[in-house]
Scaffold this active site. Structure first.
Site, PDB file in Angstrom:
ATOM      1  N   SER A 134      43.037  41.575  40.034  1.00 52.31           N
ATOM      2  CA  SER A 134      43.838  40.355  40.115  1.00 52.31           C
ATOM      3  C   SER A 134      43.740  39.751  41.519  1.00 52.31           C
ATOM      4  O   SER A 134      42.630  39.460  41.979  1.00 52.31           O
ATOM      5  CB  SER A 134      45.278  40.675  39.702  1.00 52.31           C
ATOM      6  OG  SER A 134      45.966  39.518  39.285  1.00 52.31           O
ATOM      7  N   ASP A 158      39.823  42.405  35.673  1.00 48.42           N
ATOM      8  CA  ASP A 158      40.555  41.378  34.934  1.00 48.42           C
ATOM      9  C   ASP A 158      40.898  40.160  35.786  1.00 48.42           C
ATOM     10  O   ASP A 158      42.011  39.641  35.731  1.00 48.42           O
ATOM     11  CB  ASP A 158      41.833  41.954  34.305  1.00 48.42           C
ATOM     12  CG  ASP A 158      42.209  41.197  33.030  1.00 48.42           C
ATOM     13  OD1 ASP A 158      41.368  41.142  32.117  1.00 48.42           O
ATOM     14  OD2 ASP A 158      43.322  40.640  32.951  1.00 48.42           O
ATOM     15  N   HIS A 290      46.345  43.386  31.274  1.00 49.56           N
ATOM     16  CA  HIS A 290      45.857  42.925  32.576  1.00 49.56           C
ATOM     17  C   HIS A 290      45.730  44.074  33.577  1.00 49.56           C
ATOM     18  O   HIS A 290      44.732  44.157  34.292  1.00 49.56           O
ATOM     19  CB  HIS A 290      46.814  41.855  33.117  1.00 49.56           C
ATOM     20  CG  HIS A 290      46.450  41.334  34.469  1.00 49.56           C
ATOM     21  ND1 HIS A 290      45.218  40.766  34.748  1.00 49.56           N
ATOM     22  CD2 HIS A 290      47.166  41.285  35.632  1.00 49.56           C
ATOM     23  CE1 HIS A 290      45.185  40.385  36.018  1.00 49.56           C
ATOM     24  NE2 HIS A 290      46.341  40.694  36.570  1.00 49.56           N
TER      25      HIS A 290
END
Length: 312
Positions: A134, A158, A290
């Protein structure tokens, strides 16, 4: 601007809850049928008053470096690093974990990259396999683009440029509430938003990502809660420049692996676009949300192990 060791003036001064931060490693290693890693917490003084905290796993200089996402901390990688079974460095980004808050709220990937570069130079054996989730993935892109001598392989977990705002908009309602009566109160709040998965498994993450004030109130340890929240007066986070992130990724010549969660932030179209733009690189989709590293840690560790210098 420097870092504020405590919340900005006028905010309650907080202290960490009384807990050995490594208390969960024994159970994790047992559940994963792996050895309990040796680990220590270290601090690195940066320029001026800047300080960076990190976890150093193993006795040798790490060649795997992990950078977490917004609102998380270095412990999000514990299970992945246990499965990896190699010396590793897990960094607490500024404003997260044990790295103090920035008083300018600048947690942009470019600014974070300055700290990560210094961390690799200080603790690791470069070039390293750099893994970023992220916000940590966007940060890692700028590290690899700016200092290719430090990075032999980049793994993005992700995240791709242009996706950073998805998490921010999704988390803003969650952070409208910033104070809690207990860890169980935090867990109730997280479960009500469908975050953290199974309650007792989420307890570990909540304990490691909160702290208890002198008045007994529990609050989030990271600064992102306050700067994402409309209920706090803190400055808004510095905006992420999607075009700059995309240009930085396009400039990277080392191998890049994309690890996406099947129900994470990346659409199938975005994954296909990455594969088309970098056909020589690998895009892997795992059955995960995620936070891939907290549910598909074994598969992620296998990919990282294959990317370590000297393993290709």
């Amino acid at each position: 601007m420097g870092l504020a060791a405590n919340p900005p003036e006028g905010h309650p001064v907080t202290a960490p809850a009384a807990l050995d931060e490594f208390a969960f490693l024994i159970d994790d290693a047992r559940d994963q049928h792996a050895a309990v890693p040796t680990v220590r917490r270290e601090q690195l003084a940066l320029d001026g008053s800047l300080v960076l905290s990190a976890l150093v796993f193993g006795d040798d200089r790490p060649r795997a470096v992990f950078v977490h996402g917004a609102g998380l901390n270095a412990h999000t990688w514990d299970r992945t690093i246990i499965d990896l079974g190699e010396p590793a460095l897990a960094i607490d980004l500024p404003g997260h974990g044990d790295s103090p808050w920035r008083d300018d709220a600048d947690y942009s990937p470019e600014t974070n990259a300055d700290a990560v570069i210094r961390a690799i130079e200080h603790w690791a054996q470069a070039p390293v396999s750099l893994v970023g989730h992220s916000l940590g993935g966007l940060t890692a892109i700028h590290v690899a683009a700016r200092r290719p001598d430090l990075v032999s392989h980049l793994t993005l977990v992700d995240i791709l440029p242009g996706i950073g705002g998805v998490g921010r908009s999704a988390l803003a309602p969650f952070y409208e509430r910033l104070e809690f009566a207990s860890v169980d109160d935090v867990l109730d709040h997280a479960v009500s938003f469908g975050l953290g998965g199974e309650r007792e498994k989420a307890r570990r993450s909540v304990i490691l990502n909160t702290r208890t004030r002198g008045d007994g109130v529990v609050e989030w340890k990271h600064h992102m809660a306050r700067i994402f929240s409309n209920s706090a007066p803190d400055d808004s986070p510095v905006e992420i420049d999607d075009d700059r992130d995309a240009r930085a990724l396009a400039s990277i010549e080392v191998p890049v692996t994309l690890i996406a969660g099947s129900h994470g932030f990346l659409s199938p179209e975005r994954i296909r676009d990455f594969a088309a733009a970098r056909p020589e690189n690998e895009a892997i989709v795992l059955d995960a949300p995620h936070n891939v590293q907290e549910t598909s840690h074994l598969d992620l560790a296998h990919s990282v192990r294959a990317s370590l210098p000297g393993r290709n």
